[in-house]
Design an enzyme around this catalytic site. Structure first.
Site, PDB file in Angstrom:
ATOM      1  N   ASP A 116      30.238   2.074  10.555  1.00 49.96           N
ATOM      2  CA  ASP A 116      31.512   2.226  11.269  1.00 49.96           C
ATOM      3  C   ASP A 116      31.640   1.410  12.557  1.00 49.96           C
ATOM      4  OD1 ASP A 116      32.821   3.966   9.460  1.00 49.96           O
ATOM      5  OD2 ASP A 116      31.551   5.604  10.140  1.00 49.96           O
ATOM      6  N   ASP A 176      36.489   1.917   2.513  1.00 51.51           N
ATOM      7  CA  ASP A 176      36.793   1.833   3.946  1.00 51.51           C
ATOM      8  C   ASP A 176      36.033   0.695   4.644  1.00 51.51           C
ATOM      9  OD1 ASP A 176      36.513   4.324   2.613  1.00 51.51           O
ATOM     10  OD2 ASP A 176      36.813   5.452   4.440  1.00 51.51           O
TER      11      ASP A 176
HETATM   12  N1  GLY Z   1      36.593   6.107   6.939  1.00 52.26           N
HETATM   13  C1  GLY Z   1      36.749   7.497   6.691  1.00 52.26           C
HETATM   14  C2  GLY Z   1      38.131   7.895   6.296  1.00 52.26           C
HETATM   15  O1  GLY Z   1      38.997   7.103   5.997  1.00 52.26           O
HETATM   16  O2  GLY Z   1      38.361   9.087   6.254  1.00 52.26           O
END
Ligand code: GLY
Length: 396
Positions: A116, A176
């Site tokens: 992240d 993501d």
């Molecule tokens: N990256 C985590 C979400 O979109 O919930």
């Protein structure tokens, strides 16, 4: 659209205006009003946590504020929102808070235990650098990119997303993760070290190959065999089922391939983004106001929450995508964006001043199957909404 469908679409739009669910003002005014409100609301938020060192807003649930430290994947979004508001208004108070909250995320430049880093640093320091040119922010971003690069295994060809659930997933990559590549591309341009770009391109290509179904919907989690680099599992984590189209995941894909085209000019990425856009815009369970339910395949539709964050992401991505396409596609995308922005800016989705924990938007869904953050405000809904407003304002 045939004549009958056009007629009913118009009727529906008029009904939304009459019930006050859609603002009938000129779009430019809607955008400026939305920024004005966001500024007042976000200053309330900024002051709330000002003296709580290291604290960042996360959500507002059951009438209570929920906050986090910088470790939460969303830590960069509130500072990023402040940067977009400052970019709009040049309010020096907002600038002060944008810098303050950005600095609270700095330690994430050393994060190597999850993917992240791009979200956390590029939305905060990345916007800060873009808007102010602050020299110090470059080192933070480059260190963060190096940390993220440690999660790339050349045998697999992707950046590993998560380190948990190792008994199920050998090498999990979630859709993501496309969002973190923008930091890698920035690092390549800044440092002239092409290894960052190679990582980003390899990740983007393998994701395109393995994450998407023939209809251009995407899986949430693809886990790869560590030795062969071939997927051994395709599953969901936040969607309704392994084969479903989890709404935010679809929007991450749309957004990802749009900026990948902007940065690389590789026509495959443009085609991918346009296919994803078509899948979403034409989806039979996409509501008329283009604010998706949390999963396009949720069996409870229409009696299940929407996800304003997915709509905000879509609006931002489609606005950018509209610059790269033919006139007809552009018109189609911008009609969707306009509907989404007018809906999000309406009372139905926008909070009242000082309410909703001082978040801008209501009705986002984090992880419905995990009963986590359902129908609540979320920092990334606000962030991508402000980004969409910024992009729209430049094009009006
Ligand atoms: N990256 C985590 C979400 O979109 O919930």
């Amino acid at each position: 659209m045939n004549k009958t469908r056009k007629f009913f679409a118009l009727l529906f739009f008029v009904a939304l205006i009459q019930t006050g669910r859609i603002n009938a003002q000129p779009l430019k005014k809607v955008v400026n009003d939305a920024f004005d409100f966001a500024e007042q609301q976000s200053l309330i938020m900024a002051k709330k946590y000002e003296d709580q060192q290291g604290t960042l807003p996360k959500s507002f649930e059951n009438g209570k504020d929920v906050s986090s430290d910088s470790r939460w994947w969303c830590s960069g979004f509130f500072p990023g929102s402040l940067w977009y508001i400052f970019e709009h208004s040049q309010n020096q108070d907002v600038l002060k808070y944008a810098k303050l909250y950005t600095d609270r995320v700095e330690r994430e430049k050393y994060t190597t235990d999850n993917h992240d880093v791009g979200f956390m640093l590029y939305c905060s320091f990345g916007n800060g650098l873009r808007i102010t040119g602050e020299e110090r922010y470059k080192e933070v971003l480059l260190t963060g990119a190096k940390s993220l690069a440690t999660r790339f295994d050349p045998k697999v060809g992707l950046i590993r997303s998560w380190d948990h659930n190792t008994e199920v997933w050998q090498y999990p990559v979630i859709i993501d993760n496309l969002m973190n590549l923008e930091l890698m591309l920035w690092a390549a341009d800044y440092s002239k070290d092409e290894s960052f770009r190679k990582i980003a391109i390899s990740h983007a290509d393998k994701t395109m190959q393995h994450h998407f179904r023939p209809d251009y919907s995407s899986y949430h989690v693809v886990s790869y065999d560590r030795k062969t680099g071939v997927p051994h599992k395709k599953q969901t984590h936040q969607g309704t089922s392994d084969d479903s189209a989890w709404s935010r995941g679809q929007a991450w894909g749309l957004y990802g391939y749009t900026y990948l085209y902007r940065e690389t000019k590789d026509k495959r990425y443009l085609a991918q983004a346009m296919h994803i856009a078509d899948f979403l815009i034409n989806h039979p369970r996409m509501p008329k106001d283009f604010i998706p339910y949390w999963d396009y395949d949720a069996p409870q539709i229409p009696n299940t929450p929407r996800d304003a964050s997915a709509a905000a992401l879509m609006a931002s991505a489609l606005t950018e995508l509209s610059d790269f396409v033919d006139a007809q596609s552009k018109k189609k995308y911008m009609q969707v964006v306009e509907t989404q922005i007018r809906t999000l800016a309406s009372e139905e989705y926008t909070s009242k001043l000082g309410e909703n924990g001082a978040f801008i938007l209501k009705h986002s869904t984090g992880a419905y199957p995990l009963k986590s953050e359902v129908d609540v405000p979320l920092t990334y809904a606000d962030y991508y909404y402000l980004e969409a407003l910024t992009r729209l304002k430049k094009r009006l």
